[in-house]
Design an enzyme around this catalytic site. Structure first.
Site, PDB file in Angstrom:
ATOM      1  N   CYS A   9     -16.401  44.851  18.625  1.00  0.00           N
ATOM      2  CA  CYS A   9     -17.474  43.888  18.349  1.00  0.00           C
ATOM      3  C   CYS A   9     -18.371  43.856  19.585  1.00  0.00           C
ATOM      4  CB  CYS A   9     -16.922  42.521  17.966  1.00  0.00           C
ATOM      5  SG  CYS A   9     -16.079  41.624  19.292  1.00  0.00           S
ATOM      6  N   ASN A  12     -15.964  41.408  22.706  1.00  0.00           N
ATOM      7  CA  ASN A  12     -14.516  41.618  22.694  1.00  0.00           C
ATOM      8  C   ASN A  12     -13.735  40.345  23.022  1.00  0.00           C
ATOM      9  OD1 ASN A  12     -12.044  43.541  24.467  1.00  0.00           O
ATOM     10  ND2 ASN A  12     -12.180  43.309  22.275  1.00  0.00           N
ATOM     11  N   CYS A  14     -13.954  37.615  20.314  1.00  0.00           N
ATOM     12  CA  CYS A  14     -13.820  36.898  19.032  1.00  0.00           C
ATOM     13  C   CYS A  14     -13.329  37.826  17.916  1.00  0.00           C
ATOM     14  CB  CYS A  14     -15.153  36.277  18.605  1.00  0.00           C
ATOM     15  SG  CYS A  14     -15.797  35.009  19.696  1.00  0.00           S
ATOM     16  N   ARG A  15     -14.255  38.568  17.333  1.00  0.00           N
ATOM     17  CA  ARG A  15     -13.952  39.345  16.124  1.00  0.00           C
ATOM     18  C   ARG A  15     -13.010  40.518  16.358  1.00  0.00           C
ATOM     19  NH1 ARG A  15     -20.025  40.269  14.305  1.00  0.00           N
ATOM     20  NH2 ARG A  15     -20.268  40.140  16.568  1.00  0.00           N
ATOM     21  N   SER A  16     -13.290  41.346  17.360  1.00  0.00           N
ATOM     22  CA  SER A  16     -12.452  42.543  17.535  1.00  0.00           C
ATOM     23  C   SER A  16     -11.029  42.207  17.967  1.00  0.00           C
ATOM     24  CB  SER A  16     -13.107  43.565  18.463  1.00  0.00           C
ATOM     25  OG  SER A  16     -13.369  43.048  19.732  1.00  0.00           O
ATOM     26  N   ASP A 128     -20.643  36.912  13.330  1.00  0.00           N
ATOM     27  CA  ASP A 128     -20.208  36.494  14.653  1.00  0.00           C
ATOM     28  C   ASP A 128     -20.004  34.980  14.664  1.00  0.00           C
ATOM     29  OD1 ASP A 128     -19.740  36.054  17.329  1.00  0.00           O
ATOM     30  OD2 ASP A 128     -21.546  37.097  18.021  1.00  0.00           O
TER      31      ASP A 128
END
Length: 164
Positions: A9, A12, A14-16, A128
């Site tokens: 993401c 690095n 939150c999402r990933s 996001d």
């Protein structure tokens, strides 16, 4: 031979890392942890060296997932050792394909939600959640979980194909 996946993401945090934690759990549940490794990175280095966002950790813990994480920036040299690079949105997909040293490396980059058969046809982005509240993180986790089943099936096919 180990199959290596990297989730990417922007920062690095939150999402990933969320995708990494969920996928680790799916791989362990399938008994494939000796054949599949997963990690995560960001397209930008804003948060390098930091831990995951506390909201990410909270939603993962609530979902029963574990995560020990330090943010890092994706390096083009990693393509050589990776089998699959999983982008969390179309912007990451474009950046990663531009970073790829070869067309073969660019072909390793896929959108996470492309593995979710129920995902809406046009929008495969995982939004996001960083600038929003806890609901955005919960929604993100739901999308990641839904796509992880299909991703695991695809990875399993590759791993079994290598063993044959």
């Amino acid at each position: 031979m180990t199959y290596r996946v990297c989730f990417v993401c922007t920062g690095n945090i939150c999402r990933s890392p969320m995708a990494e934690a969920v996928f680790h759990a799916r791989v362990a549940e399938a008994g494939l942890e000796h054949l599949v490794q997963a990690d995560s990175a960001g397209t930008d280095g804003w948060h390098e060296g930091e831990g995951a966002d506390p909201r990410t950790l909270a939603v993962l813990e609530e979902g029963g997932y574990l995560l020990d994480h330090t943010a890092r920036r994706f390096q083009p040299s990693w393509f050589a050792r990776l089998d699959l690079v999983v982008a969390l949105d179309a912007g990451h997909l474009r950046v990663l394909r531009r970073l790829a040293p070869t067309e073969e490396d660019a072909a390793k980059v896929r959108l996470l939600r492309s593995y979710d058969p129920a995902a809406e046809g046009g929008d495969l982005d995982v939004p996001d959640p960083y600038y929003g509240g806890a609901d955005g993180f919960a929604e993100c986790l739901e999308m990641v979980e839904a796509a992880s089943t299909g991703l695991l099936a695809a990875v399993r096919d590759h791993v079994e194909g290598r063993a044959a």
